[in-house]
Design an enzyme around this catalytic site. Structure first.
Site, PDB file in Angstrom:
ATOM      1  N   ARG A  17       0.868  -1.253  -0.041  1.00  0.00           N
ATOM      2  CA  ARG A  17       0.032  -0.056  -0.067  1.00  0.00           C
ATOM      3  C   ARG A  17       0.839   1.089   0.131  1.00  0.00           C
ATOM      4  NH1 ARG A  17      -4.116   0.127   4.626  1.00  0.00           N
ATOM      5  NH2 ARG A  17      -3.028  -1.697   5.464  1.00  0.00           N
ATOM      6  N   THR A  92       3.424 -14.296  10.017  1.00  0.00           N
ATOM      7  CA  THR A  92       4.425 -13.827  11.111  1.00  0.00           C
ATOM      8  C   THR A  92       4.852 -14.712  11.954  1.00  0.00           C
ATOM      9  OG1 THR A  92       2.249 -13.686  12.522  1.00  0.00           O
ATOM     10  CG2 THR A  92       3.033 -11.516  11.409  1.00  0.00           C
ATOM     11  N   GLY A 114       9.220  -3.930  12.117  1.00  0.00           N
ATOM     12  CA  GLY A 114       9.797  -2.757  11.563  1.00  0.00           C
ATOM     13  C   GLY A 114       8.917  -1.636  11.219  1.00  0.00           C
TER      14      GLY A 114
HETATM   15  C1  UD1 Z   1      -0.498  -8.857  12.949  1.00  0.00           C
HETATM   16  C2  UD1 Z   1      -1.212  -9.935  13.954  1.00  0.00           C
HETATM   17  C3  UD1 Z   1      -2.668  -9.263  14.294  1.00  0.00           C
HETATM   18  C4  UD1 Z   1      -2.297  -7.986  14.932  1.00  0.00           C
HETATM   19  C5  UD1 Z   1      -1.755  -6.943  14.260  1.00  0.00           C
HETATM   20  C6  UD1 Z   1      -1.273  -5.745  14.576  1.00  0.00           C
HETATM   21  C7  UD1 Z   1      -0.558 -11.924  13.189  1.00  0.00           C
HETATM   22  C8  UD1 Z   1      -1.012 -13.316  12.550  1.00  0.00           C
HETATM   23  N1  UD1 Z   1      -1.470 -11.066  13.551  1.00  0.00           N
HETATM   24  O1  UD1 Z   1      -1.558  -8.961  11.887  1.00  0.00           O
HETATM   25  O2  UD1 Z   1      -3.049 -10.060  15.590  1.00  0.00           O
HETATM   26  O3  UD1 Z   1      -3.686  -7.136  15.606  1.00  0.00           O
HETATM   27  O4  UD1 Z   1      -0.639  -7.616  13.458  1.00  0.00           O
HETATM   28  O5  UD1 Z   1      -0.720  -4.945  13.646  1.00  0.00           O
HETATM   29  O6  UD1 Z   1       0.570 -11.983  13.812  1.00  0.00           O
HETATM   30  N2  UD1 Z   1       5.762  -9.985   8.117  1.00  0.00           N
HETATM   31  C9  UD1 Z   1       6.845 -10.611   7.726  1.00  0.00           C
HETATM   32  N3  UD1 Z   1       6.781 -11.829   7.118  1.00  0.00           N
HETATM   33  C10 UD1 Z   1       5.462 -12.347   6.985  1.00  0.00           C
HETATM   34  C11 UD1 Z   1       4.367 -11.604   7.068  1.00  0.00           C
HETATM   35  C12 UD1 Z   1       4.495 -10.225   7.942  1.00  0.00           C
HETATM   36  O7  UD1 Z   1       7.833 -10.152   8.074  1.00  0.00           O
HETATM   37  O8  UD1 Z   1       5.444 -13.290   6.399  1.00  0.00           O
HETATM   38  C13 UD1 Z   1       5.870  -8.737   8.921  1.00  0.00           C
HETATM   39  C14 UD1 Z   1       5.254  -7.428   8.159  1.00  0.00           C
HETATM   40  O9  UD1 Z   1       6.027  -6.930   7.087  1.00  0.00           O
HETATM   41  C15 UD1 Z   1       4.919  -6.703   9.159  1.00  0.00           C
HETATM   42  C16 UD1 Z   1       4.594  -7.496  10.318  1.00  0.00           C
HETATM   43  O10 UD1 Z   1       5.243  -8.724  10.315  1.00  0.00           O
HETATM   44  O11 UD1 Z   1       5.976  -5.922   9.705  1.00  0.00           O
HETATM   45  C17 UD1 Z   1       3.118  -7.740  10.688  1.00  0.00           C
HETATM   46  O12 UD1 Z   1       2.711  -8.313   9.658  1.00  0.00           O
HETATM   47  P1  UD1 Z   1       1.178  -7.872   9.070  1.00  0.00           P
HETATM   48  O13 UD1 Z   1       0.823  -8.765   7.868  1.00  0.00           O
HETATM   49  O14 UD1 Z   1       1.004  -6.390   8.845  1.00  0.00           O
HETATM   50  O15 UD1 Z   1       0.265  -8.444  10.228  1.00  0.00           O
HETATM   51  P2  UD1 Z   1      -1.194  -8.133  10.529  1.00  0.00           P
HETATM   52  O16 UD1 Z   1      -2.219  -8.944   9.498  1.00  0.00           O
HETATM   53  O17 UD1 Z   1      -1.317  -6.525  10.493  1.00  0.00           O
END
Ligand code: UD1
Ligand code: CA
Length: 473
Positions: A17, A92, A114
């Site tokens: 985004r 995550t 990050g």
């Molecule tokens: C996550 C949480 C959610 C919480 C929210 C808060 C999980 C499953 N869910 O959801 O409960 O309310 O954060 O903002 O953890 N990332 C990686 N590798 C991946 C996926 C994500 O490095 O394979 C990093 C993303 O770049 C980001 C962070 O992890 O910095 C969070 O990932 P994101 O996809 O934003 O998680 P949410 O769906 O928002």
């Protein structure tokens, strides 16, 4: 002894985004990368090691981290930085799994993102204390509109009821969608327990991802206490997903900077039109007008006044100096020094290595670079001083310049004390103007002059009486 803390920073996501070529975590807030703020947080809780999980733009992110880390180490902080690649990005839980081989079992792992830059070290420390080396501690928040977030499911309706699980928005039932307590994305967990739980994750959920949040269920099943540390300040856990959110967080960060300075006594004409992209130290009775930007390391002494629309980077301004409107100061590496009671601007430009002594005056459209001006020296209008040493009380006239560059090399100009340089002069370096001397207006000076002498180097004026102008033929 307190349990050692290691930090895992998730930074592998794409940041779709942002619609940018730059990896999301390298976008800037308050002049430094989002990730730099998070690394600062890790240093702020005295973590021994931070593992950054990279994926999208990994090379760029890792190179940028190394640069930030050098700067961090230079300021005396001891934080070991390591990287783990996550390719592809399967959620995550999968992300953190890439980091655990680099973490020692005797520690607590603090999980950060990050793209969440404004968490305070005190908040993280409270979460680490809640974990206490043995519990799973979650940072939570109660939100008016919790949609999109993972919900904290408790054993009963009381706020203190046992935490049973985190359910992602996309997996939640209608009833669970009503829960307003959300998981911030930040947790502290004993590393040896985390390691075991991550091995048990599956991806049987609405998004087909390995959710870190599923470890809560495992903790409950293993009889490990799960505690929530709830905060009220949403900005501390707000993530950046879009340019709109980045701008919102930038304002909230700048508000904090402004607030802290005003609490110290700094008078800001308008805290909403004020930006610090680095660090700004102020003495007593400092006044800053609207629309000023401070970058890098800036210090302002007692009673300094900054007019509207100034940009000031890497400079130190001594007590009582006044920087008038629209002045641009950029010290870069060499820095800029403005002496006590000096007057600069409006519309002045001070470049790296400009060192102005006390009571120096630099007026409109005057540029100073790599030059030292001693006490009371003045260049009030339309002038350039580059690679010059200017003595006390010199007056450097309107439109005059030092010609410091011969096309290949730079040379110095020395203007000794009490010299008066008239208007529109060119001092061709290397050259010295002897103390107390005068340079007649319009002179191009190529040879050094004697102290006390008047030096004039220009075509003599001739007068031809009754001059007949040419006529059209
Ligand atoms: C996550 C949480 C959610 C919480 C929210 C808060 C999980 C499953 N869910 O959801 O409960 O309310 O954060 O903002 O953890 N990332 C990686 N590798 C991946 C996926 C994500 O490095 O394979 C990093 C993303 O770049 C980001 C962070 O992890 O910095 C969070 O990932 P994101 O996809 O934003 O998680 P949410 O769906 O928002
Ligand atoms: Ca997110």
């Amino acid at each position: 002894m307190a349990t050692p803390v290691d930090v895992v920073i998730m930074a592998a996501g794409k940041g779709t985004r942002m619609k940018s070529k730059l990896p999301k975590v390298l976008h800037r807030l308050g002049g430094s990368a989002l990730l730099a703020h998070v690394i600062d947080c890790a240093a702020g809780v005295s973590a021994r090691r931070a593992v950054v999980i990279t994926g999208h733009g990994a090379m760029e992110v890792e190179a940028a981290c190394d640069r930030m880390h050098k700067a961090c180490a230079a300021s005396g902080r001891k934080l070991e930085l390591a990287f783990a690649r996550q390719e592809p990005q399967l959620g995550t839980g999968h992300a953190v799994r890439q980091a655990v081989p680099m973490l020692a079992d005797d520690g607590v792992t603090l999980v950060l993102s990050g793209d969440v830059p404004l968490t305070e070290a005190a908040t993280l420390q409270a979460l680490i204390d809640a974990c206490d080396g043995q519990r799973l501690a979650l940072l939570t928040l109660v939100m008016e509109d919790p949609s999109g977030y993972g919900r904290i499911v408790r054993a009963g309706p009381q706020p203190s009821a046992q935490v049973r699980a985190i359910v992602e928005h996309k997996d939640a039932s209608d009833e669970q969608h009503q829960i307003r307590e959300i998981y911030s994305g930040i947790m502290a967990v004993p590393t040896r327990l985390l390691r075991g739980w991550l091995g048990k994750l599956d991806n049987k959920n609405a998004q087909g991802e390995y959710y870190l949040t599923d470890i809560v269920k495992f903790a409950v099943a293993d009889g490990v206490a799960v505690v929530a540390h709830t905060i009220l300040d949403a900005a501390q856990v707000a993530g950046v997903n879009s340019p709109v959110q980045l701008a919102e967080l930038e304002r909230s960060y700048q508000r904090q900077q402004a607030q802290a300075l005003m609490e110290q006594g700094v008078r800001l004409a308008d805290p909403s039109r004020f930006d610090v992209r680095g660090s700004l130290r102020c003495g007593q009775d400092v006044e800053i007008d609207v629309n000023c930007v401070f970058e890098g390391q800036v210090s302002l002494g007692d009673g300094v006044r900054i007019g509207p629309n100034c940009v000031i980077a890497n400079a130190s301004v001594a007590a009582g100096a006044v920087i008038h409107a629209f002045t641009h100061i950029d010290g870069e590496k060499a820095g800029v020094q403005v002496g006590e009671g000096a007057l600069v601007g409006p519309f002045a430009r001070l470049r790296p290595g400009a060192q102005l002594g006390a009571q120096v005056h630099i007026g409109n459209f005057v540029e100073v670079k790599n030059s030292t001006l001693a006490k009371g020296a003045k260049a009030n209008h339309l002038a350039y001083l580059g690679d010059a040493t200017v003595g006390e009380n010199v007056n450097f006239g309107a439109g005059s310049i030092t010609a410091n560059y011969d096309g290949a090399n730079k040379h110095r100009t020395v203007i000794e004390a009490d010299v008066h340089v008239g208007s529109n002069c060119v001092l061709v370096a290397p050259v010295t103007i002897g103390a107390g001397g005068t340079v007649g207006g319009g002179s191009t000076i190529t040879k050094s002059t004697l102290p006390g002498a008047l030096s004039v180097a220009r075509g003599r004026q001739v007068g031809i009486a009754d001059w007949k102008r040419p006529k059209k033929g």
